[in-house]
Write an enzyme that holds these catalytic residues in place. Structure first.
Site, PDB file in Angstrom:
ATOM      1  N   LYS A 151       0.845  -1.200   0.000  1.00 28.25           N
ATOM      2  CA  LYS A 151       0.000   0.000   0.000  1.00 28.25           C
ATOM      3  C   LYS A 151       0.881   1.250   0.000  1.00 28.25           C
ATOM      4  O   LYS A 151       2.084   1.190   0.238  1.00 28.25           O
ATOM      5  CB  LYS A 151      -0.910  -0.006   1.225  1.00 28.25           C
ATOM      6  CG  LYS A 151      -0.166   0.074   2.558  1.00 28.25           C
ATOM      7  CD  LYS A 151      -1.111  -0.001   3.731  1.00 28.25           C
ATOM      8  CE  LYS A 151      -0.339   0.071   5.052  1.00 28.25           C
ATOM      9  NZ  LYS A 151      -1.221   0.028   6.225  1.00 28.25           N
ATOM     10  N   TYR A 170      16.590  29.825   6.971  1.00 28.98           N
ATOM     11  CA  TYR A 170      15.558  30.716   7.492  1.00 28.98           C
ATOM     12  C   TYR A 170      15.630  30.855   9.010  1.00 28.98           C
ATOM     13  O   TYR A 170      15.808  29.863   9.727  1.00 28.98           O
ATOM     14  CB  TYR A 170      14.175  30.195   7.132  1.00 28.98           C
ATOM     15  CG  TYR A 170      13.871  30.195   5.648  1.00 28.98           C
ATOM     16  CD1 TYR A 170      13.900  31.363   4.901  1.00 28.98           C
ATOM     17  CD2 TYR A 170      13.547  29.014   5.000  1.00 28.98           C
ATOM     18  CE1 TYR A 170      13.609  31.349   3.544  1.00 28.98           C
ATOM     19  CE2 TYR A 170      13.245  28.987   3.640  1.00 28.98           C
ATOM     20  CZ  TYR A 170      13.287  30.162   2.925  1.00 28.98           C
ATOM     21  OH  TYR A 170      13.004  30.152   1.581  1.00 28.98           O
TER      22      TYR A 170
END
Length: 373
Positions: free
Chosen positions: A38, A265
């Site tokens: 999956k 950042y």
């Protein structure tokens, strides 16, 4: 080590490792294997994982939903396919046409599966029993009603019973044994109304390894297929498994900077001395968890370093000190720790999550390239 020219980032998928992991777990458990692919094979590629698992001796392929199963059928997978999570009101007709076995969690789903049978072709089903996980599954108070209806549908040729199944919480061995006992009660009740399917399965990778009495002759192997340990206190090597994915990138830029230089950042990281910064072109758009900013480990030239500052959407920075690094050098985020590189669990620890998530979240922008040992 240098990266191939023109490659920014890639995930190497060792298909032999997947096959070998299946062989090992078949021997360990003495059980049939439902190989779970999956979520695009936990990030490894559903089709390649299915093929490798079948090569290793898997008996069935498991996926979450019907669309995943049908995609594998279209790609040529002919082995038994099993899907268990369904949209409300979905039609099972196409699944039945393409021999997709259905996990059934309530009376409505069971009746719609029976309605989908056509042309003398019954719907193949596994009935899921709720045994304490509190997700989908037939509630104990509904067992007798659902079992009786399933027996009726099987008698009239609209249903073919493949299995009874459930799922464990992996909270503790005692909790899992209690759920197993409830499951066995359901199996006995099903038999009392004439339902005796060939398969019973409740163990996924964790219990398949750690709780032998839960094997029941059939186990669902998901994360173990990919060489990631399902046990918090044991490594893949401890379990005889080999990680199948190596996530790596090429150093995209190198700069020498003075002490006090802010990095990425927010300047959460500032250099303490003159140092070299290496730019790695992978970020949270590629599945690298932003939560691991300042903590995620990488390997460059056989040395381990830590992400410096915040992980951005497309890139992050590593402070390598005076270690010689050049543009194009390989940066390994995670792979097989027996080879001296960080593991998916190392990144999970850095991001306060689980290693299952680390491999599964690797984004579609990262090319997968098959390799063999």
């Amino acid at each position: 080590m240098r990266m191939p020219r023109g490659v920014l980032r890639e995930a190497l998928i060792d298909v032999d490792a997947i096959s070998e992991n299946v062989r090992h777990l078949r021997t360990l458990t003495g059980s049939q294997i439902i190989a779970v692919v999956k979520a695009d094979g936990y990030g490894h590629g559903a089709l390649r994982a299915a093929r490798a698992a079948l090569e290793g001796g898997a008996n069935r392929i498991g996926v979450s939903d019907i669309d995943e199963a049908l995609a594998l059928r279209r790609a040529g997978i002919r082995a038994p396919l099993f899907a268990w999570l369904h949209a409300p009101g979905v039609s099972f007709a196409e699944a039945v046409r393409h021999d997709v076995e259905l996990g059934i969690s309530d009376l409505d789903q069971l009746q719609r599966a029976g309605e989908a049978a056509a042309g003398g072709k019954p719907a193949s089903v596994h009935l899921k029993l709720e045994t304490g996980l509190s997700r989908n599954g037939i509630a104990p108070e509904q067992w007798r009603v659902v079992f009786s209806e399933a027996a009726r549908l099987e008698r009239i040729g609209r249903l073919r019973m493949i299995g009874l199944f459930s799922h464990l919480s992996n909270t503790s061995l005692d909790d899992d044994r209690a759920a197993l006992a409830r499951f066995e009660e359901g199996v006995a009740l099903a038999a009392s109304v004439g339902l005796t399917p060939p398969l019973r399965h409740i163990a996924a990778s964790n219990a398949a390894i750690a709780l032998p009495e839960a094997r029941l002759g059939c186990v669902r192997i998901g994360i173990g297929l990919y060489g990631v340990s399902p046990l918090a206190d044991r490594s893949p090597a401890d379990l005889g498994l080999r990680p199948a994915m190596t996530l790596r990138g090429a150093v995209a830029a190198v700069r020498r900077v003075p002490a006090g230089t802010g990095v990425s950042y927010g300047y959460d990281y500032r250099t303490e001395r003159e140092t070299t910064l290496a730019l790695v072109p992978l970020g949270y758009a590629d599945g690298v968890p932003r939560q691991a900013s300042g903590r995620g480990p990488v390997s460059i030239g056989g040395r381990r370093f830590t992400v410096a500052g915040r992980i951005a959407m497309d890139q992050f920075v590593v402070d390598v000190g005076d270690h010689p690094v050049a543009v194009g050098d390989e940066v390994v985020l995670f792979g097989d720790p027996t080879l001296g590189v960080p593991s998916a669990r190392d990144w999970a620890d850095a991001a306060d999550t689980i290693d299952y998530e680390i491999v599964t979240r690797v984004g579609a922008r990262v090319p997968r390239r098959e390799v063999e040992a």
